[in-house]
Design a protein around this motif. Structure first.
Motif, PDB file in Angstrom:
ATOM      1  N   GLY A   3     -23.851 -88.869   4.485  1.00  9.50           N
ATOM      2  CA  GLY A   3     -22.613 -87.604   4.769  1.00  9.50           C
ATOM      3  C   GLY A   3     -21.582 -87.680   3.780  1.00  9.50           C
ATOM      4  N   PHE A   4     -21.221 -89.195   3.439  1.00 10.58           N
ATOM      5  CA  PHE A   4     -20.275 -89.266   2.279  1.00 10.58           C
ATOM      6  C   PHE A   4     -20.660 -88.674   1.001  1.00 10.58           C
ATOM      7  CE2 PHE A   4     -18.316 -91.831  -1.091  1.00 10.58           C
ATOM      8  CZ  PHE A   4     -17.229 -91.650  -1.048  1.00 10.58           C
ATOM      9  N   ALA A  63     -22.566 -84.997   9.369  1.00 11.68           N
ATOM     10  CA  ALA A  63     -23.104 -86.043   9.093  1.00 11.68           C
ATOM     11  C   ALA A  63     -23.708 -86.626  10.875  1.00 11.68           C
ATOM     12  CB  ALA A  63     -22.272 -87.226   8.853  1.00 11.68           C
ATOM     13  N   GLN A 104      -8.555 -84.565   8.061  1.00 15.23           N
ATOM     14  CA  GLN A 104      -9.122 -85.846   8.500  1.00 15.23           C
ATOM     15  C   GLN A 104      -8.907 -86.101   9.987  1.00 15.23           C
ATOM     16  OE1 GLN A 104      -8.075 -89.438   5.961  1.00 15.23           O
ATOM     17  NE2 GLN A 104      -7.671 -88.172   4.335  1.00 15.23           N
ATOM     18  N   LEU A 146     -16.154 -81.178   1.029  1.00 17.23           N
ATOM     19  CA  LEU A 146     -15.404 -81.071   2.081  1.00 17.23           C
ATOM     20  C   LEU A 146     -14.437 -82.026   2.318  1.00 17.23           C
ATOM     21  CD1 LEU A 146     -18.362 -79.947   4.152  1.00 17.23           C
ATOM     22  CD2 LEU A 146     -16.717 -78.292   3.289  1.00 17.23           C
ATOM     23  N   SER A 197     -17.010 -82.544   8.038  1.00 18.65           N
ATOM     24  CA  SER A 197     -18.194 -83.471   7.197  1.00 18.65           C
ATOM     25  C   SER A 197     -18.523 -84.438   8.425  1.00 18.65           C
ATOM     26  CB  SER A 197     -17.166 -84.357   6.090  1.00 18.65           C
ATOM     27  OG  SER A 197     -16.783 -83.544   5.051  1.00 18.65           O
ATOM     28  N   THR A 237     -16.944 -90.269   6.646  1.00 17.26           N
ATOM     29  CA  THR A 237     -17.029 -88.934   6.593  1.00 17.26           C
ATOM     30  C   THR A 237     -15.646 -88.408   7.311  1.00 17.26           C
ATOM     31  OG1 THR A 237     -18.150 -88.896   8.676  1.00 17.26           O
ATOM     32  CG2 THR A 237     -19.412 -88.787   6.615  1.00 17.26           C
ATOM     33  N   PHE A 269     -12.813 -85.874   3.354  1.00 18.46           N
ATOM     34  CA  PHE A 269     -12.923 -86.678   4.663  1.00 18.46           C
ATOM     35  C   PHE A 269     -12.424 -85.440   5.642  1.00 18.46           C
ATOM     36  CE2 PHE A 269     -12.523 -90.092   1.779  1.00 18.46           C
ATOM     37  CZ  PHE A 269     -13.592 -91.084   2.340  1.00 18.46           C
ATOM     38  N   SER A 270     -13.326 -85.226   6.485  1.00 12.26           N
ATOM     39  CA  SER A 270     -12.640 -84.102   7.404  1.00 12.26           C
ATOM     40  C   SER A 270     -13.491 -84.012   8.621  1.00 12.26           C
ATOM     41  CB  SER A 270     -12.879 -82.546   6.659  1.00 12.26           C
ATOM     42  OG  SER A 270     -13.966 -82.521   6.365  1.00 12.26           O
ATOM     43  N   PHE A 306     -21.665 -84.355   1.774  1.00 15.22           N
ATOM     44  CA  PHE A 306     -20.755 -83.377   2.353  1.00 15.22           C
ATOM     45  C   PHE A 306     -19.322 -83.940   1.826  1.00 15.22           C
ATOM     46  CE2 PHE A 306     -23.730 -83.983   5.925  1.00 15.22           C
ATOM     47  CZ  PHE A 306     -24.593 -82.814   5.796  1.00 15.22           C
ATOM     48  N   VAL A 307     -18.937 -84.943   1.609  1.00 17.56           N
ATOM     49  CA  VAL A 307     -17.551 -85.331   1.286  1.00 17.56           C
ATOM     50  C   VAL A 307     -17.492 -85.203  -0.265  1.00 17.56           C
ATOM     51  CG1 VAL A 307     -15.806 -87.327   1.206  1.00 17.56           C
ATOM     52  CG2 VAL A 307     -17.169 -87.014   2.997  1.00 17.56           C
ATOM     53  N   ALA A 344     -20.443 -81.716  -1.746  1.00 21.55           N
ATOM     54  CA  ALA A 344     -20.099 -80.270  -1.234  1.00 21.55           C
ATOM     55  C   ALA A 344     -18.565 -79.956  -1.395  1.00 21.55           C
ATOM     56  CB  ALA A 344     -20.547 -80.253   0.423  1.00 21.55           C
TER      57      ALA A 344
END
Length: 294
Positions: free
Chosen positions: A119-120, A139, A238, A129, A135, A211, A131-132, A123-124, A127
């Motif tokens: 996912g990190f 994940a 976050q 996005l 994300s 993530t 740290f959210s 998505f992080v 992508a």
């Protein structure tokens, strides 16, 4: 040794093993609750956490946990339900479906830290996005989707074939039979899988460290603008969850009362999972009774 005596011995061994397992689980629960319950108060549940001061709470982390759980389930339930219905009712038995089921089994056994690193990277970083919450939810969707899909498929397969034949005999199409007959009959099993998946999500920490982040920005619960950084509805902020907060408190050691905060947060986590399971089972039974008139 007579067969009757051997049967009694085997039954006694099984009862003893079951009793040991229940005793271990009960001991863990009692230990966590006994250490944590004295530290739980309304202020503890609603106040913001404090890093270098005594008296911090878990209000924002508790909200983040429930909010992240909601977003993840909104994403994963429709996908897993559709995939499970396809594999159970429509997919033909060939090498492709066998490969899909094998992939699902492999994905369901992946360590959560691997899912977090995936996912990190995807998505992080890729992508963008960051740290959210979104994300973390995406994940955890990959983390939870194989289990939910497998559970939906097995629950639908457990419905006797005569139920499908009865629906088709009454003039229903195949899709109508699945939606109006098979799925309602399999609903208790499906809900059980959703409950187990929700428990995994609520208590997950490793995947969210990479993530959703390890900080909990101050939230303004009167701000309902979903694009504001202080809004609780913002999915791009976050969000340190309760499980991540417990890990962070014990690993950093920056709280003077870290032991008390960790114990209280652990007890809240256990109670929340138990309450969620009880409420979901109650609602599942009521829903099954209403749909099936049983």
């Amino acid at each position: 040794m007579t067969p009757k005596k051997a049967d009694k011995i085997a039954t006694g061994v099984l009862y003893a093993i079951s009793g040991i397992i229940v005793l271990i689980l009960a001991s863990l629960l009692i230990y966590i609750l006994a250490r944590g319950l004295p530290h739980i108060s309304w202020e503890f549940l609603t106040a913001r956490s404090k890093t270098f001061q005594v008296g911090g709470g878990i209000g924002i982390q508790l909200f983040n946990s429930f909010y992240l759980l909601l977003i993840t389930m909104v994403i994963s339930i429709p996908i897993s339900l559709g995939a499970g219905i396809y594999l159970s009712e429509y997919a033909k038995k060939n090498w492709l479906t066998d490969l899909i089921r094998t992939a699902i089994e492999i994905l369901s056994s992946l360590p959560s830290v691997v899912v977090g690193l995936f996912g990190f990277l995807v998505f992080v970083v890729q992508a963008g996005l960051g740290f959210s919450i979104i994300s973390g939810a995406l994940a955890l969707t990959f983390f939870n989707l194989p289990l939910l899909t497998r559970n939906v498929e097995e629950s639908l397969k457990a419905v006797h074939f005569t139920q499908r034949e009865a629906g088709l005999a009454l003039g229903l199409s195949r899709w109508e039979t699945v939606i109006r007959v098979v799925v309602p009959e399999a609903l208790p099993g499906i809900l059980t899988g959703i409950i187990l998946g929700a428990g995994r999500i609520f208590g997950e920490a490793a995947a969210l460290i990479y993530t959703a982040g390890q900080s909990a920005p101050a939230l303004d619960f009167s701000n309902w603008n979903p694009m504001s950084i202080s809004s609780p509805l913002n999915i791009f902020r976050q969000a340190e969850t309760l499980a991540v907060h417990i890990w962070k408190v014990n690993s950093e050691g920056t709280m003077p009362d870290g032991v008390q905060v960790s114990a209280g947060a652990s007890a809240v986590l256990i109670i929340a999972v138990l309450m969620f399971n009880l409420i979901a089972r109650f609602l599942g039974k009521r829903l099954h009774k209403k749909i099936t008139s049983a």
